[in-house]
Design a protein around this motif. Structure first.
Motif, PDB file in Angstrom:
ATOM      1  N   PRO A 179       0.811  -1.224   0.000  1.00 26.62           N
ATOM      2  CA  PRO A 179       0.000   0.000   0.000  1.00 26.62           C
ATOM      3  C   PRO A 179       0.843   1.274   0.000  1.00 26.62           C
ATOM      4  N   GLN A 180       2.119   1.154   0.395  1.00 28.17           N
ATOM      5  CA  GLN A 180       3.022   2.315   0.385  1.00 28.17           C
ATOM      6  C   GLN A 180       3.707   2.493  -0.967  1.00 28.17           C
ATOM      7  N   GLY A 181       3.451   1.576  -1.913  1.00 25.48           N
ATOM      8  CA  GLY A 181       3.971   1.752  -3.262  1.00 25.48           C
ATOM      9  C   GLY A 181       5.243   1.001  -3.581  1.00 25.48           C
ATOM     10  N   ARG A 182       5.680   0.077  -2.746  1.00 21.94           N
ATOM     11  CA  ARG A 182       6.904  -0.674  -3.012  1.00 21.94           C
ATOM     12  C   ARG A 182       6.573  -1.992  -3.707  1.00 21.94           C
ATOM     13  N   PHE A 183       7.314  -2.297  -4.780  1.00 21.31           N
ATOM     14  CA  PHE A 183       7.113  -3.545  -5.498  1.00 21.31           C
ATOM     15  C   PHE A 183       7.507  -4.713  -4.604  1.00 21.31           C
ATOM     16  N   LEU A 184       6.628  -5.719  -4.514  1.00 20.90           N
ATOM     17  CA  LEU A 184       6.885  -6.879  -3.665  1.00 20.90           C
ATOM     18  C   LEU A 184       7.204  -8.126  -4.469  1.00 20.90           C
ATOM     19  N   ALA A 185       6.330  -8.468  -5.416  1.00 14.58           N
ATOM     20  CA  ALA A 185       6.531  -9.697  -6.166  1.00 14.58           C
ATOM     21  C   ALA A 185       5.619  -9.702  -7.388  1.00 14.58           C
ATOM     22  N   SER A 203      13.358  15.878  -0.620  1.00 11.72           N
ATOM     23  CA  SER A 203      14.106  14.670  -0.972  1.00 11.72           C
ATOM     24  C   SER A 203      13.359  13.412  -0.554  1.00 11.72           C
ATOM     25  N   PHE A 204      12.740  13.453   0.626  1.00 10.84           N
ATOM     26  CA  PHE A 204      12.016  12.280   1.130  1.00 10.84           C
ATOM     27  C   PHE A 204      10.845  11.945   0.223  1.00 10.84           C
ATOM     28  N   VAL A 205      10.062  12.945  -0.172  1.00  6.14           N
ATOM     29  CA  VAL A 205       8.878  12.678  -0.992  1.00  6.14           C
ATOM     30  C   VAL A 205       9.277  12.367  -2.429  1.00  6.14           C
ATOM     31  N   TYR A 206      10.327  13.016  -2.946  1.00  9.46           N
ATOM     32  CA  TYR A 206      10.837  12.626  -4.263  1.00  9.46           C
ATOM     33  C   TYR A 206      11.188  11.142  -4.273  1.00  9.46           C
ATOM     34  N   THR A 207      11.809  10.671  -3.203  1.00 10.44           N
ATOM     35  CA  THR A 207      12.195   9.259  -3.110  1.00 10.44           C
ATOM     36  C   THR A 207      10.974   8.356  -3.096  1.00 10.44           C
ATOM     37  N   LEU A 238       0.426  24.602   5.714  1.00  8.74           N
ATOM     38  CA  LEU A 238      -0.609  24.228   6.681  1.00  8.74           C
ATOM     39  C   LEU A 238      -0.016  23.837   8.030  1.00  8.74           C
ATOM     40  N   LYS A 239       1.306  23.920   8.145  1.00  6.94           N
ATOM     41  CA  LYS A 239       2.046  23.601   9.372  1.00  6.94           C
ATOM     42  C   LYS A 239       1.746  22.188   9.870  1.00  6.94           C
ATOM     43  N   ILE A 240       1.609  21.270   8.908  1.00  8.50           N
ATOM     44  CA  ILE A 240       1.422  19.860   9.264  1.00  8.50           C
ATOM     45  C   ILE A 240       2.737  19.279   9.764  1.00  8.50           C
ATOM     46  N   VAL A 241       3.841  19.752   9.214  1.00  9.53           N
ATOM     47  CA  VAL A 241       5.167  19.396   9.727  1.00  9.53           C
ATOM     48  C   VAL A 241       5.814  20.652  10.304  1.00  9.53           C
ATOM     49  N   GLY A 242       6.598  20.449  11.350  1.00  8.88           N
ATOM     50  CA  GLY A 242       7.256  21.578  12.008  1.00  8.88           C
ATOM     51  C   GLY A 242       8.655  21.220  12.452  1.00  8.88           C
ATOM     52  N   GLU A 243       9.245  22.095  13.240  1.00  5.76           N
ATOM     53  CA  GLU A 243      10.627  21.900  13.670  1.00  5.76           C
ATOM     54  C   GLU A 243      10.822  20.584  14.412  1.00  5.76           C
ATOM     55  N   GLU A 244       9.789  20.163  15.150  1.00  5.44           N
ATOM     56  CA  GLU A 244       9.911  18.946  15.955  1.00  5.44           C
ATOM     57  C   GLU A 244       9.984  17.678  15.109  1.00  5.44           C
ATOM     58  N   ASP A 245       9.738  17.800  13.786  1.00  6.35           N
ATOM     59  CA  ASP A 245       9.708  16.628  12.913  1.00  6.35           C
ATOM     60  C   ASP A 245      11.029  16.376  12.193  1.00  6.35           C
ATOM     61  N   ARG A 261       8.439  11.317   9.615  1.00  5.15           N
ATOM     62  CA  ARG A 261       8.194  10.401   8.500  1.00  5.15           C
ATOM     63  C   ARG A 261       6.780   9.827   8.567  1.00  5.15           C
ATOM     64  N   LYS A 262       6.331   9.494   9.783  1.00  5.80           N
ATOM     65  CA  LYS A 262       4.980   8.951   9.937  1.00  5.80           C
ATOM     66  C   LYS A 262       3.936   9.960   9.473  1.00  5.80           C
ATOM     67  N   LYS A 263       4.122  11.218   9.858  1.00  6.85           N
ATOM     68  CA  LYS A 263       3.186  12.270   9.436  1.00  6.85           C
ATOM     69  C   LYS A 263       3.140  12.388   7.919  1.00  6.85           C
ATOM     70  N   VAL A 264       4.322  12.456   7.304  1.00  5.49           N
ATOM     71  CA  VAL A 264       4.393  12.639   5.852  1.00  5.49           C
ATOM     72  C   VAL A 264       3.818  11.427   5.132  1.00  5.49           C
ATOM     73  N   LEU A 265       4.142  10.229   5.593  1.00  4.19           N
ATOM     74  CA  LEU A 265       3.635   9.021   4.949  1.00  4.19           C
ATOM     75  C   LEU A 265       2.112   8.931   5.036  1.00  4.19           C
ATOM     76  N   ALA A 266       1.560   9.316   6.187  1.00  5.17           N
ATOM     77  CA  ALA A 266       0.103   9.286   6.348  1.00  5.17           C
ATOM     78  C   ALA A 266      -0.571  10.245   5.364  1.00  5.17           C
ATOM     79  N   LYS A 267      -0.027  11.448   5.249  1.00  4.12           N
ATOM     80  CA  LYS A 267      -0.585  12.437   4.322  1.00  4.12           C
ATOM     81  C   LYS A 267      -0.359  12.026   2.872  1.00  4.12           C
ATOM     82  N   TRP A 268       0.767  11.377   2.596  1.00  2.17           N
ATOM     83  CA  TRP A 268       1.062  10.922   1.239  1.00  2.17           C
ATOM     84  C   TRP A 268       0.063   9.846   0.817  1.00  2.17           C
TER      85      TRP A 268
END
Length: 340
Positions: free
Chosen positions: A72-78, A205-209, A263-270, A286-293
């Motif tokens: 579900p995260q988009g990684r090829f499995l098999a 860089s994280f989302v490009y990846t 929208l300040k969904i991510v901040g300095e603490e992330d 990463r958890k925040k970004v992945l959930a929104k992605w």
């Protein structure tokens, strides 16, 4: 579930696939939601947790219909498929096609990238009237427009890549102005990577990846070699073709990152800074970004070539499928993704 370009995409994570005679049956909580005949089905892409029945897999193998399993995260499995008969020829065609038409593919891809980037900027201007009189932003819009024309005046892929580099540098020179929320505690000065040196670059860089990984998985499902590209030079361990195709979708990634910031969904603490000076998202970030992605991937976009709405998460699969059809000669030209 979606059926696009003769491929079935299972996007509901709880859907289960089974066999019923000459039909593929889609079940949710033991209730049949859809029945699809095998006729004209070229492939199945499962993005669900529960998978499909052994009987269906056996039937698909006998009919030479590959079943691709993607997390579900988009990684090829098999991939489940029968004896390989077509992919080797497709890959030979891929090499021949890219050698012969690599320049045209690169020109169209970069022209689409510049056009999509202009659309991103224009959308920001639409939402923020105070930026409409900014001369620097207006200048960059002109630079990107000129870039579209210049790529078609070149006769070498290296020249197109040089134009892309200049346009990207110009675009990122005003990227900080697109972070319109004045309470965002980050500033963006220039694009840096390997490693990123500030939170905005770390987020990009994280989302490009993430998106490049999904394009790599999508290319695997259609039988193209993601390591053999037409624009990015071959490099051991790099999925050059995935890097090529993701250029068209960078604007969506950048818009997504801008939304997270504004929208300040991510901040300095992330974020966390390494001793080396590198900055990365921490585990919570990463958890925040992945959930929104994942939410973003479920939103619909209008596909300009298919002329219908599709979930954004299927865009890499549609574009990979279209590229495979072009390589095989089923369509006259590969249509890059263009935002309207």
């Amino acid at each position: 579930m979606r059926r696009l370009l003769n491929t079935i995409y299972i996007t509901d994570e709880e859907m289960y696939l089974a066999l019923d005679g000459e039909n593929i049956v889609c079940k949710l909580e033991n209730e049949i939601k859809l029945r699809v005949p095998f006729d004209n089905i070229e492939g199945i892409v499962c993005m669900n947790y529960v998978g499909c029945s052994p009987a269906l897999m056996g039937k698909c193998v006998s009919k030479m219909i590959p079943i691709n399993f993607i997390s579900p995260q988009g990684r090829f499995l098999a991939k489940v498929c029968g004896e390989t008969k077509g992919n080797v020829f497709l890959r030979v065609q891929q090499l021949d096609c890219f050698r012969e038409n690599g320049l045209t593919l690169t020109q169209n891809t970069m022209a689409a990238k510049f056009s999509n980037t202009r659309q991103l900027i224009k959308r920001t201007l639409h939402d923020n009237p105070e930026l409409r009189e900014d001369n620097e932003i207006a200048k960059i819009l002109d630079v990107l427009y000129d870039g579209i024309e210049k790529v078609y005046d070149t006769e070498q892929i290296e020249s197109v890549v040089g134009i892309e580099g200049n346009c990207a540098q110009s675009y990122f020179s005003i990227f900080n102005k697109l972070i319109t929320n004045k309470d965002v505690p980050f500033t963006f000065n220039y694009r840096n990577k390997r490693p990123p040196l500030d939170p905005v670059n770390a987020l990009l860089s994280f989302v490009y990846t993430l998106e490049t990984t999904e394009y790599g998985a999508a290319l695997e499902t259609v039988g193209l070699d993601s390591y053999i590209g037409f624009c990015h030079t071959l490099r051991s361990g790099r999925k050059s073709l995935a890097c090529d195709l993701v250029e068209e979708a960078r604007c969506i990634v950048e818009r997504f990152c801008l939304s997270l910031l504004n929208l300040k969904i991510v901040g300095e603490e992330d974020f966390e800074k390494q001793i080396s000076g590198a900055v990365y998202l921490n585990e919570d970030g990463r958890k925040k970004v992945l959930a929104k992605w994942q939410e973003k991937k479920r939103t619909d976009i209008q596909h300009p070539y298919l002329k219908q709405k599709i979930p954004f998460g299927l865009l890499p699969y549609i574009q990979s499928n279209l590229l495979a059809k072009y390589v095989r000669g089923d369509i006259e030209a590969y249509p890059p993704y263009l935002q309207k």
